[in-house]
Design an enzyme around this catalytic site. Sequence first.
Site, PDB file in Angstrom:
ATOM      1  N   THR A 164       0.825  -1.214   0.000  1.00 46.94           N
ATOM      2  CA  THR A 164       0.000   0.000   0.000  1.00 46.94           C
ATOM      3  C   THR A 164       0.857   1.261   0.000  1.00 46.94           C
ATOM      4  OG1 THR A 164      -0.154  -0.169   2.411  1.00 46.94           O
ATOM      5  CG2 THR A 164      -1.944  -1.116   1.135  1.00 46.94           C
ATOM      6  N   THR A 165       1.873   1.303   0.849  1.00 47.56           N
ATOM      7  CA  THR A 165       2.713   2.499   0.927  1.00 47.56           C
ATOM      8  C   THR A 165       3.458   2.727  -0.381  1.00 47.56           C
ATOM      9  OG1 THR A 165       2.986   2.132   3.299  1.00 47.56           O
ATOM     10  CG2 THR A 165       4.521   3.650   2.239  1.00 47.56           C
TER      11      THR A 165
ATOM     12  N   ASP B 168      -1.311  -8.962   6.620  1.00 47.45           N
ATOM     13  CA  ASP B 168      -0.577  -8.736   5.365  1.00 47.45           C
ATOM     14  C   ASP B 168       0.164  -9.998   4.930  1.00 47.45           C
ATOM     15  OD1 ASP B 168      -1.462  -6.144   5.378  1.00 47.45           O
ATOM     16  OD2 ASP B 168       0.410  -5.267   6.093  1.00 47.45           O
TER      17      ASP B 168
END
Length: 543
Positions: free
Chosen positions: A97-98, A393
């Site tokens: 995501t980052t 995750d």
Amino acid sequence: MAGQITQPIIVIDPSKAHVRGKDALQMNITAAMAVANLVKSTFGPSGMDKMLVDVAGDVAITNDGETILRKIAVEHPSAKTIVAIASTQEKEVGDGTTASVMLAGELLKRAGGLIDRGIHPTTVIAGYKLAEHKSQEILGELAIDVGGDDTDLLQSVAATAMVGKAIACDDLAPICVRAIQLIKNGDIDVFNNVRIQQSVGKSIEDTELITGVVIDKRRVHDAMPKHVKDAHVALLTSGIEFRKFAKAPGGKSNEKMKVTSATQLEEMYAGEESAIKSDVDSLYNIGVNVVFCTQSITESAQGYLVKRGILGVARVNDNDLEAISRATGATILSNIVDVEASDLGTAGIVEEKGAEDEELIYIKDCPNPKTVSIIVHGGTEHVLDTVEGALGDALRVVADVVKDNTVVAGGGACEVELSLRLRDHAREIGGKEQLAVDAFADALEAIPYTLAENAGLDSTDMMTMLKAKHVAGGTTSGIDVYNGEIIDMYGNGVIEPLRVKTQSLKSATDATVMILKVDDVLASQRRELAPGPGQAPHDYDQF
């Protein structure tokens, strides 16, 4: 001039803020980059954490990009588009995501520079689409085919996803892999089939995998067995309670009865008791020694269950009941008299554990579970939240590899290789789109650059050495942030699913294109609340 109109024609509501052209584009780019820069320092194994405090004073400490962006109050519409990237990435693949948000911010930053040089946004968009398409092709060439049963590789994938988010990665990675391997024969639905339960106390290393389900319930009666081996489980969406007038097995009758004497009343109660005893006996006779109900178990029924040595749990919610069904293989029934031996589920052990008011029911050692549970241990709730997020995750990326059987090297290896090859491809394109492809390549280099920067390394030197290694043929070479060296990422177990990279490129490019295509922003003005006719004024400031 005859017929000339002297009054202004109002086409757009003057109360709406109107920004157009380059000003609108620059405003959108600036807002989106602000969001991307917010999570930039959290990227990589050495990334920093953010402390988020909500209006109730609850504190969350995390470096997960999706969690940070979901919890902050984003107002600007373009910034919300960037937040949506993180949500999409988390939903589709579970990690990256980052990196996706950072890539979108870098693409917009470089697009702004091209537009300032006179390149039309449409040309930039065309170049970015060409670059994204070519990048997907190159990723396919860089992908390494692996076996979904390679436990060591899967553990490396899990550890890569958790590094920087949770300590004790070496202890948690095998748990994640084992959990996916247990449920992979069915639908690999991590959200529904891998349950994560927090337990304050002990250390992270004590986190355990249960081949079954853990629910936040206790026995309905203390005299019931606390520990049942070779459990045969019955699941009911009803309760074990009185049948009115001993009718309607498994339920209550709507009929009415007029009682005219004490004898008649005693007979009615005796009939109800007899019906409950019959229900419990029917369970016992087919081998049931554990029963879960979504409704109540009356005191009378509890007594008969205790006599038969059956462990009973009442008021189990529907989600837990379905999870128990998937773990044990039991059939969920609504009528107690319909339960047959073939409807029962099996578990090696069903037991109640925990201190008073903190009891949990463990249904474990199920022979072929389609649902498993991970009990996360840790010293504080903040630690547990962090570990739970990291496990989520890791579970998702391991599932990605088991489904696709393809991985790529991490540590910035993919991004640098993509950047170098895109520059070669740009020279073949020609035209102004070439500039956009080069800008796309520059944006990709921001990933390994930030990786080195957050680790306190000299980013320029590291990028120079990394590019030299790739030019020499080291396509899996990346940055070792702990020792400040360029190493073979794949050989050292820094591995990511191919799906994470492909989705990251797609999400970042789509969001960038969407923002670059906007040349007008019409926004309604916020108005303060005011009392209407007949309403008393309120002092909203006090809130």
